[in-house]
Design an enzyme around this catalytic site. Structure first.
Site, mmCIF file in Angstrom:
data_model
loop_
_atom_site.group_PDB
_atom_site.id
_atom_site.type_symbol
_atom_site.label_atom_id
_atom_site.label_comp_id
_atom_site.label_asym_id
_atom_site.label_seq_id
_atom_site.Cartn_x
_atom_site.Cartn_y
_atom_site.Cartn_z
ATOM 1 C CG HIS A 1 0.808 -9.775 2.001
ATOM 2 N ND1 HIS A 1 0.294 -9.020 0.979
ATOM 3 C CD2 HIS A 1 1.605 -8.936 2.715
ATOM 4 C CE1 HIS A 1 0.758 -7.778 1.062
ATOM 5 N NE2 HIS A 1 1.558 -7.705 2.110
ATOM 6 C CG ASP B 1 -2.938 -6.086 -2.851
ATOM 7 O OD1 ASP B 1 -2.168 -7.073 -2.879
ATOM 8 O OD2 ASP B 1 -3.534 -5.646 -3.848
#
Length: 424
Positions: free
Chosen positions: A396, A400
């Site tokens: 992450h 995204d």
């Protein structure tokens, strides 16, 4: 008589120290030239250390699990003549064995007369009297099978290389009446107080370190999507029927590799490596797909290089070749490094959902779950379809959530409409 001292060799690539993974000899053993003495583990691979001389082992320089510097004394061997007590043996040749300690080499390189004393304890009679703390050679699957059968593995004669205990040895042991399996059924409910301690060394330690490092450094998140693979399974069956005899059988994996290649054209941020120390993301045009492969010593990731330039059958052949090399301990260092994205599958044991751990410094890993038939509603009708989940994880810090979902949706579309895999 003299003493020949073998020092930890310089394996190259700037490596200053290695971990001593396993000894294949003990003090008092007679060894011959080219016999494998020990396995050592670098950051990338397992390496065999062979003997350059004939002689008798008189001292070992370390214990399994110990980290040793290049140039430190590994082993001392008593030899005919003056020996090399004052000389460095750090240039002793090494043989690469990236996956598993190749115990077979230690046996096959001995003359029959030299090998006989060491193997006598495991090759005569239906039952073997090993020491209580002696750990016989056996794969994890054989150890679990023995535990399920209530068999003490140290009592079983191994028919494999170097006395390795195989599944068929357990069956032979039972058939010869050496197990408690024929005892009254109540014995199956008897209390047990045995314990077994297993030192985490060698390849298992490296795997543990990499997994811990990955979970501590990356911000993992997973995304799961259900895919209808009925059409692509029909295509696979058709291609195997038509071309299987001449080109080889196709599994689902080469189709998944192809889907990755096509999807990455629109999502290049998934085919990347992240250097978190330099804070640099490197996106790569070449698609080097790591294919997670289970071996006796743990999970290995051989790499299908330039998957973007391979046909289905080329990918299938390379996946098969690499998987066999990894399982047999013959994959090279280059074949086990350099991936840009990883594909992991447990095959028929794939379960419904998994949460794969990233193969750092990569930023994406695609996990394949098992195919099951389910009733599905298609155009208002309940029909039986072949369904499969993709359970994938992403970093992450780089990827995204929406991009990850769109990427997996793109793979889903390609697999559900397999003709689009080949439309340019």
């Amino acid at each position: 008589m003299g003493t020949h001292v073998i020092k930890m060799p310089d394996i190259g690539e700037g490596i200053a120290e290695v971990e001593l993974s396993q000894w294949h000899v003990k003090v008092g053993d007679l060894v011959v030239e080219d016999q494998v003495l020990a396995d050592v583990m670098t950051d990338k691979a397992m390496v065999d250390i062979p003997s350059p001389v004939h002689g008798k082992v008189i001292a070992l320089g370390g214990q399994p699990g110990e980290v040793m510097a290049v140039g430190s004394v590994l082993i001392s061997i008593e030899v005919e003549g003056a020996g090399n007590l004052k000389e460095s043996a750090a240039t002793a040749p090494v043989k690469e064995a990236p996956v598993a300690p190749k115990v077979e080499a230690a046996v096959e390189s001995k003359p029959a007369a030299a090998a006989a004393p060491r193997l006598a304890a495991v090759c005569q009679g239906p039952m073997v009297a090993r020491e209580a703390d002696e750990r016989p050679l056996a794969s994890p699957a054989v150890r679990k099978h023995a535990l399920d059968l209530g068999i003490q593995l140290r009592l079983v004669r191994g028919s494999g290389p170097a006395g390795r205990v195989l599944h068929e040895d357990l069956e032979t042991y039972l058939a010869q009446g050496q197990s408690n399996a024929s005892a009254p059924a109540a014995a199956a409910y008897a209390q047990r107080h045995d314990e077994e301690q297993i030192q985490v060394i060698g390849m298992r330690r490296k795997i543990a370190q990499r997994m811990q490092d990955a979970t501590q450094r990356a911000a993992h998140f997973s995304y799961v999507e259900e895919i209808d693979v009925t059409a692509i399974e029909e295509l696979r069956a058709h291609l195997n029927e038509k071309h299987g005899a001449s080109r080889g059988k196709l599994t689902l994996l080469p189709f998944l590799v192809r889907a990755l290649v096509v999807a990455l054209r629109d999502f290049p941020q998934m085919n990347a490596r992240y250097d978190d120390e330099a804070q640099v993301i490197t996106r790569l045009g070449a698609v080097h797909v790591g294919v997670a492969t289970q071996s006796d010593v743990g999970l290995m990731v051989p790499v299908v290089r330039h998957a973007e330039a391979r046909s289905l059958w080329d990918s299938a052949a390379e996946i098969s070749r690499l998987a066999n090399a990894a399982r047999n301990g013959k994959a090279s260092r280059d074949e086990l490094s350099g991936s840009t994205i990883t594909l992991t599958s447990l095959g028929a044991l794939g379960g419904i959902v998994s949460t794969p751990v990233l193969n750092l410094p990569e930023v994406a890993i695609v996990g394949v779950n098992k195919i099951v038939e389910r009733p599905m509603v298609v155009k208002g009708q309940v029909v039986i379809r072949k369904m499969m989940n993709l359970s994938s994880s992403f970093d992450h810090r780089v990827v995204d959530g929406m991009d990850a979902a769109l990427f997996i949706q793109a793979i889903r579309g390609l697999l559900e409409q397999p003709a689009t895999l080949f439309v340019e």
